[in-house]
Design a protein around this motif. Structure first.
Motif: not given
Ligand code: SDX
Length: 392
Positions: A194, A259, A265, A267-268, A270-271, A274, A279, A325, A352
């Motif tokens: 990925h 906040k 959440l 599984g919701f 992604h970096r 958008k 997948r 995600n 992976r």
């Molecule tokens: C994987 O990088 C990859 O490719 C990873 C992966 C791979 O195949 O290798 O795809 C696998 O790691 C998938 C991601 C799995 N992680 C989770 O599902 C954990 C839950 N998700 C979050 O922790 C979060 O979405 C991240 C860590 C994945 C991303 O975090 P970011 O960079 O903060 O996300 P963002 O910049 O898009 O967030 C925008 C906003 C933020 O709030 P504000 O600062 O704008 O107020 O949305 C919020 C975030 O706090 N937010 C969420 C959220 N994810 C982001 N709010 C609620 N629930 C969520 N899941």
């Protein structure tokens, strides 16, 4: 250049490199491996075929495929002394702790293939890692439940072999259910590579110093374990099981939006994506196939479907472009197949490893490759003189 890292304060990502393996368009929800869409590979290919594609750049001919799978099958066994290594762990050790330790220990067993300047040695190390991960993961599971290890049976497919080593017992014949083997193989494909995610960047950075490839993959396993990354599949199913019933979903949606509440959440979001993670689309379809094949119907799937529906119609998630995600549905399938949640991230690491190894090969075989050295934006004090104790 490959293996070098540049820092662009304009981006949230802190490192980038050249790579031809995987392309992601986060806005459009596109994922290509060497140009092939993930949906087509998941539908038509096999994990070993995708492994060949990522390692070699092209889909294999029938002969190339058979040679590759034969070569991999010759490396599935683990050195017998490593079997003893497992005895050093507590029975309740997390499988990711065991995999990190055992894969790192492989670096003490294969000196001959760690001369990374030699392409042949690099190829042997790559094949060993891909071949041994199912054996290592299955043994971690067997060790945790106090059952004897099963040796690989190379008359089975790569994935069938893994299922038998995991769920088979010496006392009985193990029958690989084709629909389960297909679903497991597809889950491996979806997790194969990925782009420059956190664990892949860890493997590249460790490998850029010329470190032992087995040790570099162990570093990738350590990074993947985190709940924000690969650990999210375990956390997502735990969350869905904790929600338990659709009527409790609004409470969790409210917490995720708050906040002041650290709850996310799982599984919701992604970096990079958008948009809907392509997948997750395949994963949701696979849930139905596995439920039909195994004649199971875990209510947690209904909770997942309704949670997705509610979140995707909620302004907070829409505005922040948060979609399911890869980790949102995978746990539902893995649980239906019979894996405990503690094994979910170990399965992610198994799959992976193909991407980590392909990315490591791409980096280390680039003649312009240099050690990675991310820079920083210094935010500490400006220069000042030392102050003796009696003047402080
Ligand atoms: C994987 O990088 C990859 O490719 C990873 C992966 C791979 O195949 O290798 O795809 C696998 O790691 C998938 C991601 C799995 N992680 C989770 O599902 C954990 C839950 N998700 C979050 O922790 C979060 O979405 C991240 C860590 C994945 C991303 O975090 P970011 O960079 O903060 O996300 P963002 O910049 O898009 O967030 C925008 C906003 C933020 O709030 P504000 O600062 O704008 O107020 O949305 C919020 C975030 O706090 N937010 C969420 C959220 N994810 C982001 N709010 C609620 N629930 C969520 N899941």
């Amino acid at each position: 250049k490959s293996g070098m890292f540049t820092y662009d304060p304009g981006f949230t990502s802190t490192a980038s490199c050249d790579s031809g393996l995987t392309y992601i368009d986060g806005e459009e929800g596109v994922l290509l491996h060497r140009g092939y869409p993930i949906g087509q590979l998941a539908e038509n290919s096999s994990f070993m075929e995708v492994a060949y594609l990522l390692l070699n750049g092209e889909l294999p001919s029938q002969d190339e495929y058979e040679n590759f799978t034969y070569t991999i099958s010759r490396h599935t066994m683990l050195h017998d002394q490593l079997r003893g290594f497992y005895q050093g762990f507590r029975r309740d050790a997390h499988p990711m702790a065991i995999m990190c330790g055992v894969v790192g220990a492989l670096s003490a067993f294969y000196h001959d293939s760690t001369d990374i300047a030699d392409p042949e040695h690099r190829k042997i190390s790559s094949h060993r890692l891909i071949a041994k991960m199912p054996t290592i993961a299955a043994m971690a599971y067997k060790y945790s439940i106090g059952q004897p290890f099963l040796y690989p049976d190379n008359s089975l497919s790569y994935t069938g072999n893994f299922l038998r080593m995991t769920f088979g017992v010496p006392a009985e014949e193990y029958e690989v259910i084709p629909a389960v083997e297909k679903a497991m193989d597809r889950i491996f494909i979806l997790h194969a590579d990925h782009e420059q995610n956190a664990s892949t960047s860890t493997v590249r950075l460790a490998g850029s110093s010329g470190a032992n490839p087995f040790a570099c993959i162990a570093a990738g396993i350590a990074c993947l374990w985190g709940p924000a990354h690969g650990g999210a599949n375990e956390a997502a199913l735990n969350m869905l099981q904790e929600i338990g019933r659709p009527e409790r979903i609004p409470e969790y949606i409210a917490r995720a939006k708050n906040k002041d509440d650290p709850f996310r959440l799982m599984g919701f979001g992604h970096r990079v994506y958008k948009n809907y993670d392509p997948r997750a689309t395949v994963m949701q379809k696979t849930v139905r196939e596995v439920f039909d094949a195994l004649k199971v119907n875990d209510p947690v799937f209904e909770v997942a479907l309704q949670l997705e529906e509610m979140a995707l119609n909620d302004d907070y998630f829409v505005e922040k472009k948060l979609f399911p995600n890869v980790d949102f549905y995978s746990g539902v399938i893995l649980s239906a197949i019979g894996f405990p949640t503690t094994m979910f991230t170990a399965l992610f690491a198994l799959a992976r490893t193909v991407g980590w190894v392909a990315q490591w090969n791409e980096m280390i075989s680039d003649p312009a490759q240099r050690i990675g050295r991310p820079r920083q934006l210094y935010t500490g004090p400006t220069q000042r003189d030392y102050v003796p104790f009696d003047k402080r």
